[in-house]
Scaffold this active site. Structure first.
Site, PDB file in Angstrom:
ATOM      1  N   GLU A 297       1.201 -12.488  39.211  1.00 30.12           N
ATOM      2  CA  GLU A 297      -0.078 -11.899  38.770  1.00 30.12           C
ATOM      3  C   GLU A 297       0.076 -10.386  38.587  1.00 30.12           C
ATOM      4  OE1 GLU A 297      -2.731 -13.589  37.759  1.00 30.12           O
ATOM      5  OE2 GLU A 297      -1.618 -15.414  38.212  1.00 30.12           O
ATOM      6  N   TRP A 300       1.151  -9.903  35.305  1.00 30.33           N
ATOM      7  CA  TRP A 300       0.131  -9.931  34.236  1.00 30.33           C
ATOM      8  C   TRP A 300      -0.346  -8.508  33.950  1.00 30.33           C
ATOM      9  CZ3 TRP A 300      -1.462 -12.983  30.486  1.00 30.33           C
ATOM     10  CH2 TRP A 300      -1.251 -14.354  30.575  1.00 30.33           C
ATOM     11  N   TRP A 328     -20.612 -12.706  14.906  1.00 32.18           N
ATOM     12  CA  TRP A 328     -21.257 -12.438  16.196  1.00 32.18           C
ATOM     13  C   TRP A 328     -22.757 -12.287  16.028  1.00 32.18           C
ATOM     14  CZ3 TRP A 328     -17.814 -13.574  19.579  1.00 32.18           C
ATOM     15  CH2 TRP A 328     -16.476 -13.198  19.419  1.00 32.18           C
ATOM     16  N   ASN A 363     -11.598 -13.241  39.727  1.00 33.84           N
ATOM     17  CA  ASN A 363     -10.971 -13.470  38.417  1.00 33.84           C
ATOM     18  C   ASN A 363     -11.458 -14.742  37.728  1.00 33.84           C
ATOM     19  OD1 ASN A 363      -8.923 -12.988  36.313  1.00 33.84           O
ATOM     20  ND2 ASN A 363      -8.033 -14.859  37.131  1.00 33.84           N
ATOM     21  N   TRP A 381     -17.087  -9.772  22.193  1.00 36.54           N
ATOM     22  CA  TRP A 381     -16.394  -9.507  23.463  1.00 36.54           C
ATOM     23  C   TRP A 381     -16.398  -8.020  23.826  1.00 36.54           C
ATOM     24  CZ3 TRP A 381     -12.077  -6.314  23.222  1.00 36.54           C
ATOM     25  CH2 TRP A 381     -11.484  -6.150  21.966  1.00 36.54           C
ATOM     26  N   TRP A 404     -10.199  -9.474  28.062  1.00 34.97           N
ATOM     27  CA  TRP A 404     -11.318  -9.870  27.181  1.00 34.97           C
ATOM     28  C   TRP A 404     -10.785 -10.503  25.905  1.00 34.97           C
ATOM     29  CZ3 TRP A 404     -16.398 -10.639  27.781  1.00 34.97           C
ATOM     30  CH2 TRP A 404     -16.988 -10.158  28.947  1.00 34.97           C
TER      31      TRP A 404
HETATM   32  P1  FAD Z   1      -4.977 -10.720  42.774  1.00 27.16           P
HETATM   33  O1  FAD Z   1      -5.112 -12.131  42.357  1.00 27.16           O
HETATM   34  O2  FAD Z   1      -4.759 -10.452  44.196  1.00 27.16           O
HETATM   35  O3  FAD Z   1      -3.781 -10.121  41.892  1.00 27.16           O
HETATM   36  C1  FAD Z   1      -3.043  -8.954  42.284  1.00 27.16           C
HETATM   37  C2  FAD Z   1      -3.060  -7.940  41.164  1.00 27.16           C
HETATM   38  O4  FAD Z   1      -2.458  -8.476  39.993  1.00 27.16           O
HETATM   39  C3  FAD Z   1      -4.451  -7.509  40.744  1.00 27.16           C
HETATM   40  O5  FAD Z   1      -4.959  -6.509  41.587  1.00 27.16           O
HETATM   41  C4  FAD Z   1      -4.209  -7.023  39.324  1.00 27.16           C
HETATM   42  O6  FAD Z   1      -3.696  -5.709  39.290  1.00 27.16           O
HETATM   43  C5  FAD Z   1      -3.130  -7.975  38.834  1.00 27.16           C
HETATM   44  N1  FAD Z   1      -3.769  -9.101  38.129  1.00 27.16           N
HETATM   45  C6  FAD Z   1      -4.222 -10.253  38.645  1.00 27.16           C
HETATM   46  N2  FAD Z   1      -4.721 -11.049  37.666  1.00 27.16           N
HETATM   47  C7  FAD Z   1      -4.577 -10.366  36.514  1.00 27.16           C
HETATM   48  C8  FAD Z   1      -4.889 -10.647  35.154  1.00 27.16           C
HETATM   49  N3  FAD Z   1      -5.428 -11.802  34.771  1.00 27.16           N
HETATM   50  N4  FAD Z   1      -4.618  -9.705  34.221  1.00 27.16           N
HETATM   51  C9  FAD Z   1      -4.038  -8.530  34.575  1.00 27.16           C
HETATM   52  N5  FAD Z   1      -3.716  -8.205  35.850  1.00 27.16           N
HETATM   53  C10 FAD Z   1      -3.982  -9.115  36.807  1.00 27.16           C
HETATM   54  N6  FAD Z   1      -8.239  -6.453  36.127  1.00 27.16           N
HETATM   55  C11 FAD Z   1      -8.255  -5.132  36.357  1.00 27.16           C
HETATM   56  O7  FAD Z   1      -7.472  -4.639  37.180  1.00 27.16           O
HETATM   57  N7  FAD Z   1      -9.115  -4.299  35.675  1.00 27.16           N
HETATM   58  C12 FAD Z   1      -9.986  -4.776  34.746  1.00 27.16           C
HETATM   59  O8  FAD Z   1     -10.715  -3.985  34.122  1.00 27.16           O
HETATM   60  C13 FAD Z   1     -10.016  -6.180  34.507  1.00 27.16           C
HETATM   61  N8  FAD Z   1     -10.900  -6.722  33.624  1.00 27.16           N
HETATM   62  C14 FAD Z   1     -10.897  -8.088  33.429  1.00 27.16           C
HETATM   63  C15 FAD Z   1     -11.803  -8.646  32.495  1.00 27.16           C
HETATM   64  C16 FAD Z   1     -11.828 -10.020  32.278  1.00 27.16           C
HETATM   65  C17 FAD Z   1     -12.777 -10.608  31.274  1.00 27.16           C
HETATM   66  C18 FAD Z   1     -10.947 -10.864  33.005  1.00 27.16           C
HETATM   67  C19 FAD Z   1     -10.963 -12.349  32.778  1.00 27.16           C
HETATM   68  C20 FAD Z   1     -10.048 -10.329  33.908  1.00 27.16           C
HETATM   69  C21 FAD Z   1      -9.996  -8.936  34.128  1.00 27.16           C
HETATM   70  N9  FAD Z   1      -9.078  -8.368  35.037  1.00 27.16           N
HETATM   71  C22 FAD Z   1      -9.088  -7.011  35.237  1.00 27.16           C
HETATM   72  C23 FAD Z   1      -7.999  -9.184  35.660  1.00 27.16           C
HETATM   73  C24 FAD Z   1      -8.323  -9.801  37.024  1.00 27.16           C
HETATM   74  O9  FAD Z   1      -9.568 -10.428  36.995  1.00 27.16           O
HETATM   75  C25 FAD Z   1      -8.319  -8.779  38.152  1.00 27.16           C
HETATM   76  O10 FAD Z   1      -7.146  -8.001  38.113  1.00 27.16           O
HETATM   77  C26 FAD Z   1      -8.353  -9.510  39.512  1.00 27.16           C
HETATM   78  O11 FAD Z   1      -9.499 -10.310  39.606  1.00 27.16           O
HETATM   79  C27 FAD Z   1      -8.359  -8.479  40.608  1.00 27.16           C
HETATM   80  O12 FAD Z   1      -8.509  -9.085  41.851  1.00 27.16           O
HETATM   81  P2  FAD Z   1      -7.340  -9.059  42.920  1.00 27.16           P
HETATM   82  O13 FAD Z   1      -6.831  -7.677  43.070  1.00 27.16           O
HETATM   83  O14 FAD Z   1      -7.855  -9.739  44.136  1.00 27.16           O
HETATM   84  O15 FAD Z   1      -6.241  -9.952  42.198  1.00 27.16           O
END
Ligand code: FAD
Length: 498
Positions: A297, A300, A328, A363, A381, A404
């Site tokens: 993750e 990602w 839209w 997420n 979006w 997004w």
């Molecule tokens: P964990 O699951 O603990 O993951 C650890 C780290 O991995 C996160 O802190 C993050 O840096 C990275 N990560 C995890 N999932 C993703 C992902 N899908 N994409 C990119 N990086 C990821 N994340 C943001 O940091 N900033 C945003 O502005 C943001 N906007 C989002 C908008 C949408 C519509 C969606 C669907 C997702 C978005 N995310 C964003 C990705 C993700 O939702 C968050 O990073 C995650 O929920 C953060 O929670 P966590 O730190 O507990 O994640």
């Protein structure tokens, strides 16, 4: 800038005098930490007195939103305190970052400037221009990778191009590992100049909301700053990581790391996260499989930064050009209902209210609410991304726009457009007891699990017992999902014909 070009021999002499007596400037941006910070480390190693500065530049593209500013205030306060313990004062300046930095170099006669790199075009242009102007004037500029495991140009496909698909990207990054074999140490002592330059007062920036104070619940949820980030990582690796691969999709549990705002502000580096996690695997404290899922993750995030670096238009333009013509709807009232969590779909409303109350959303729920806005409500979006930008404490240009676009189906390696989440079945699957909904939608606190994700299907006596009066104390759903789904697919068929 007063001095002449560095190529002028007289000027070289001037530069040497400058080098021996003058300070080095360390420009903090989204790297608000003193451990594993390559630019700070190099500035300290230069042997010159160090002037750490943070510049608040409100006139840049994608300036921080409201929740981000709340975090920034506390993060800067924490950084200033850590730097003070190490012997230097954090200088705060506000204004056009190029002008401010030039001014500070002139004022302090600094001979060197250090920073960690940024990856969006608008930032790169500022940094490139500054680097060339400063270098022309005899000031050395050194830049570093502080915020990614690998620079975007290091992770290449077999044919030397950039990746547009996540899985091979992760495979390649996984094989390379982070650029630093271990995190750089925490800086404990920094030489300061005899007199620190003037600094703004943090409170004068008014980064915190006051009337109303919509962030009043944030402090119970978050501890901005480097120590908060370290604690968050340790707490996560002590217990929740064991549930991560199975439980990370469950918003009713705290099974994810919540490191995202700390990463967005650079209070912890992905390199540090990587090595601490690997050390825990090596010592047998955590299993390889759950830790690998977590690191994938983190990857990602790296992938999003890669996409942003190679597609500067990503925050504003669909990467798949056919989506530029998507039909839209412009429906302000519906958009506001979504923002406020008043759509009548409990999982959507819970997510949007979690976002407003805590500055963060799980997420899985981010994906569901985004799909609902784009595909059920047929709202662009970018309107959703803008709302997230303003309300997320972890708002991050790369992650937000890539995610997004992913949900909308218009990005690189995106979910297919025709995958449209059903908000009821998603709720039932990922919040099976309804605890997440109950927490954020108190109107439904007494609804039994069977009906909590679709209260309009509940018999009248159950609604009465739960004190729910649809249309009065909780909304009826403001659209029908199956009709909305068909409408979205029709819109997609139209752009495919064009
Ligand atoms: P964990 O699951 O603990 O993951 C650890 C780290 O991995 C996160 O802190 C993050 O840096 C990275 N990560 C995890 N999932 C993703 C992902 N899908 N994409 C990119 N990086 C990821 N994340 C943001 O940091 N900033 C945003 O502005 C943001 N906007 C989002 C908008 C949408 C519509 C969606 C669907 C997702 C978005 N995310 C964003 C990705 C993700 O939702 C968050 O990073 C995650 O929920 C953060 O929670 P966590 O730190 O507990 O994640």
């Amino acid at each position: 800038m007063n001095s002449g070009p560095a190529t002028d021999p007289e000027n070289l002499e001037f530069r040497n005098i400058r080098m021996s007596k003058t300070p080095a400037i360390l420009w903090f941006r989204n790297d608000l930490r003193i451990e594993d910070n390559p630019a700070l480390f190099a500035a300290r190693e230069s042997g010159h007195p160090v002037i750490p500065v943070f510049i608040l530049d409100d006139n840049i593209e994608h300036a921080p939103g409201g929740a981000n500013r709340w975090w920034l205030h506390h993060s800067l306060a924490s950084l200033a305190s850590d730097l003070e313990k190490a012997g230097v004062k954090l200088i705060l300046r506000r204004g056009d970052s190029k002008k401010v930095l030039h001014g500070l170099v002139d004022e302090t006669q600094a001979s060197q400037v250090f920073w960690n790199r940024r990856y969006h075009n608008s930032q790169i242009e500022i940094d490139k221009a500054l680097k060339s102007e400063l270098t022309d004037h005899g000031v050395s500029v050194e830049t570093f990778n502080g915020n990614l495991l690998r620079e975007p140009w290091e992770v290449k496909t077999g044919s030397g191009g950039s990746y547009r698909v996540y899985t091979p990207f992760w495979k390649s990054l996984r094989a390379m590992g982070p650029a630093r074999n271990e995190p750089l140490p925490r800086i404990r002592k920094i030489n300061s100049p005899d007199a620190a330059p003037k600094s703004d007062k943090l409170t004068s920036w008014r980064l915190l909301p006051s009337k109303p104070d919509w962030a009043s619940e944030f402090p119970t949820e978050w501890t901005p700053g480097e120590q908060g980030a370290r604690d968050r990582l340790n707490d996560f690796l002590n217990e929740p990581v064991a549930h991560y691969s199975d439980g990370r999709n469950r918003p009713d549990f705290d099974y994810t790391s919540k490191l995202s705002p700390h990463l967005a502000f650079g209070e912890i580096s992905p390199t540090k996260i990587w090595h601490v996690t690997q050390d825990r695997i090596a010592s047998g404290e955590i299993t390889q499989s759950s830790a690998e899922k977590f690191l994938s993750e983190i990857a990602w995030r790296e992938f999003s930064y890669n996409l942003l670096f190679y597609n500067h238009q990503m925050p504003t333009t669909p990467l798949r050009s056919e989506f530029a013509n998507y039909p839209w709807r412009n429906d302000e009232q519906a958009l506001v209902a979504w923002q406020k969590g008043q759509t009548g779909y409990p999982i959507i409303d819970a997510g949007m209210r979690q976002l407003w109350r805590t500055g963060w959303m799980h997420n899985r729920v981010r994906m569901i609410v985004a799909s609902f806005l784009i595909k059920d409500m047929l709202i662009n979006w970018q309107d959703g991304a803008e709302w997230f930008w303003d309300t997320l404490v972890d708002a991050d240009l790369a992650n937000n726009s890539a995610s997004w676009q992913w949900v909308a189906g218009c990005g690189a390696d995106a979910a297919p457009y025709f995958r449209i989440f059903n908000p009821v079945t998603q709720g039932e699957k990922f919040d099976p007891n309804g605890d997440y909904v109950r927490k954020y939608v108190p109107e439904l606190a007494k609804m039994p699990a069977k009906y909590i994700h679709a209260p309009w299907k509940a018999p009248q006596e159950i609604l009465e017992k739960a004190n729910v009066s649809l249309g009065k104390n909780y909304q009826k759903p403001f659209l029908d999902h199956s009709q909305a789904r068909q409408r979205a697919l029709d819109g997609y068929a139209k752009i495919r014909q064009n």
